[in-house]
Scaffold this motif. Structure first.
Motif, PDB file in Angstrom:
ATOM      1  N   PRO A 144       0.818  -1.221   0.000  1.00 60.62           N
ATOM      2  CA  PRO A 144       0.000   0.000   0.000  1.00 60.62           C
ATOM      3  C   PRO A 144       0.852   1.271   0.000  1.00 60.62           C
ATOM      4  N   LYS A 145       0.398   2.266  -0.738  1.00 63.66           N
ATOM      5  CA  LYS A 145       1.051   3.571  -0.721  1.00 63.66           C
ATOM      6  C   LYS A 145       0.494   4.373   0.454  1.00 63.66           C
ATOM      7  N   ASP A 146       1.210   5.431   0.845  1.00 65.28           N
ATOM      8  CA  ASP A 146       0.698   6.313   1.902  1.00 65.28           C
ATOM      9  C   ASP A 146      -0.483   7.113   1.381  1.00 65.28           C
ATOM     10  N   THR A 147      -0.353   7.591   0.130  1.00 67.58           N
ATOM     11  CA  THR A 147      -1.371   8.466  -0.461  1.00 67.58           C
ATOM     12  C   THR A 147      -1.759   7.968  -1.848  1.00 67.58           C
ATOM     13  N   TYR A 148      -3.059   7.933  -2.098  1.00 69.58           N
ATOM     14  CA  TYR A 148      -3.550   7.575  -3.429  1.00 69.58           C
ATOM     15  C   TYR A 148      -4.198   8.792  -4.077  1.00 69.58           C
ATOM     16  N   VAL A 149      -3.858   8.998  -5.327  1.00 73.93           N
ATOM     17  CA  VAL A 149      -4.475  10.080  -6.099  1.00 73.93           C
ATOM     18  C   VAL A 149      -5.759   9.528  -6.722  1.00 73.93           C
ATOM     19  N   VAL A 187      -5.892  10.223   0.908  1.00 76.52           N
ATOM     20  CA  VAL A 187      -6.439  10.410  -0.434  1.00 76.52           C
ATOM     21  C   VAL A 187      -6.192  11.833  -0.890  1.00 76.52           C
ATOM     22  N   GLU A 188      -5.729  11.962  -2.127  1.00 74.76           N
ATOM     23  CA  GLU A 188      -5.648  13.283  -2.750  1.00 74.76           C
ATOM     24  C   GLU A 188      -6.648  13.278  -3.905  1.00 74.76           C
ATOM     25  N   PHE A 189      -7.738  14.047  -3.746  1.00 75.41           N
ATOM     26  CA  PHE A 189      -8.765  14.075  -4.784  1.00 75.41           C
ATOM     27  C   PHE A 189      -8.373  15.014  -5.913  1.00 75.41           C
ATOM     28  N   GLN A 190      -8.652  14.577  -7.121  1.00 72.82           N
ATOM     29  CA  GLN A 190      -8.467  15.446  -8.295  1.00 72.82           C
ATOM     30  C   GLN A 190      -9.792  15.551  -9.037  1.00 72.82           C
ATOM     31  N   PRO A 191     -10.522  16.657  -8.812  1.00 69.09           N
ATOM     32  CA  PRO A 191     -11.807  16.835  -9.499  1.00 69.09           C
ATOM     33  C   PRO A 191     -11.580  17.296 -10.939  1.00 69.09           C
ATOM     34  N   LEU A 192     -11.546  16.355 -11.849  1.00 68.54           N
ATOM     35  CA  LEU A 192     -11.152  16.635 -13.228  1.00 68.54           C
ATOM     36  C   LEU A 192     -12.321  16.714 -14.200  1.00 68.54           C
ATOM     37  N   GLY A 193     -13.465  16.204 -13.779  1.00 69.33           N
ATOM     38  CA  GLY A 193     -14.561  15.977 -14.726  1.00 69.33           C
ATOM     39  C   GLY A 193     -14.553  14.501 -15.064  1.00 69.33           C
ATOM     40  N   PHE A 194     -15.732  13.962 -15.459  1.00 69.94           N
ATOM     41  CA  PHE A 194     -15.825  12.506 -15.602  1.00 69.94           C
ATOM     42  C   PHE A 194     -14.874  11.952 -16.664  1.00 69.94           C
TER      43      PHE A 194
END
Ligand code: GLN
Length: 231
Positions: free
Chosen positions: A6-11, A49-56
């Protein structure tokens, strides 16, 4: 295997404005069922978690190209997508419906003949529209964002739009001025997804966390937070 460490942070890529699943609330906070669920699962499983709101469409592509580790975006689990993505267990049930303005004359798909309908690029709504355009004689205009579809209908560029009914229903409940036509189509359970064969541990942690959240009642709390009145 090393890749399953497991990674520490998932994008995690996601949609932009897709209430009640992801949207910016009145205090400027990025929230929604997907966001809260993913955050709670990460907390339960011990990752960030690092969220990236990119559009669908862009979110789907970000995962395909390896720029993001996963996607949670009201994304329906389909046979076609399962060829290129691995999905979590389903966490919600969607389905496509037609949204028209309350004032519209459209009562059924038959009334769409010769008219334009709006869809969002890369979605099941687009697929449904493409599969039925000839049958009902309507034309399709594609947009990048749900907000663009809504504007297109409000400004008369389209007579309605195909969208997941939980999203349409939430909007109607919030006073969008739209109404639903027909019955939900295509079913479509939502899942979190990764690129096929990549980050298998993320899917495993998601499924474990989801089961824990259902067990503890936190899953129901998250749903109630957004659609409590509607269920
Ligand atoms: N559930 C639909 C799909 O997977 C729409 C998702 C979205 O627009 N965010 O195609």
């Amino acid at each position: 295997p090393a890749h399953a460490e497991p990674k520490d942070t998932y994008v995690i890529a996601t949609d932009t404005t897709y209430a009640p699943f992801e949207f910016t609330d009145s205090s400027g906070e990025y929230v929604g069922i997907d966001i809260d669920l993913m955050t709670a699962i990460a907390e339960d499983q011990g990752f960030e978690v690092e969220f990236q709101p990119l559009g669908f469409d862009a979110a789907v592509q970000a995962v395909s190209s390896g720029q993001a580790d996963g996607i949670i975006a009201g994304m329906s689990i389909t046979d076609e997508r399962q060829e290129v993505f691995d999905f979590s267990e389903p966490y919600f049930t969607g389905g496509i419906q037609l949204g028209v303005l309350e004032s519209s004359d459209v009562q059924s798909y038959e009334d769409l003949a010769g008219q334009k309908v709006a869809v969002k690029t890369g979605t099941q709504g687009q697929t449904f529209a493409q599969d039925h355009a000839e049958e009902y004689g309507f034309e399709i205009s594609s947009y990048q964002e749900t907000t663009d579809m809504v504007e297109a209908v409000k400004s008369g560029q389209a007579v309605g739009y195909f969208e997941d009914y939980p999203v349409l229903a939430y909007g109607i409940q919030q006073g969008s001025g739209f109404r639903l036509v027909g019955e939900p189509e295509l079913g479509g359970d939502y899942g979190m997804a990764v690129k096929k064969g990549q980050n298998p541990e993320l899917i495993q942690m998601f499924d474990e966390g989801l089961a824990n959240l259902k067990e503890s009642g936190e899953y129901d709390e998250i749903l109630d937070r957004y659609i409590g009145d509607a269920t």
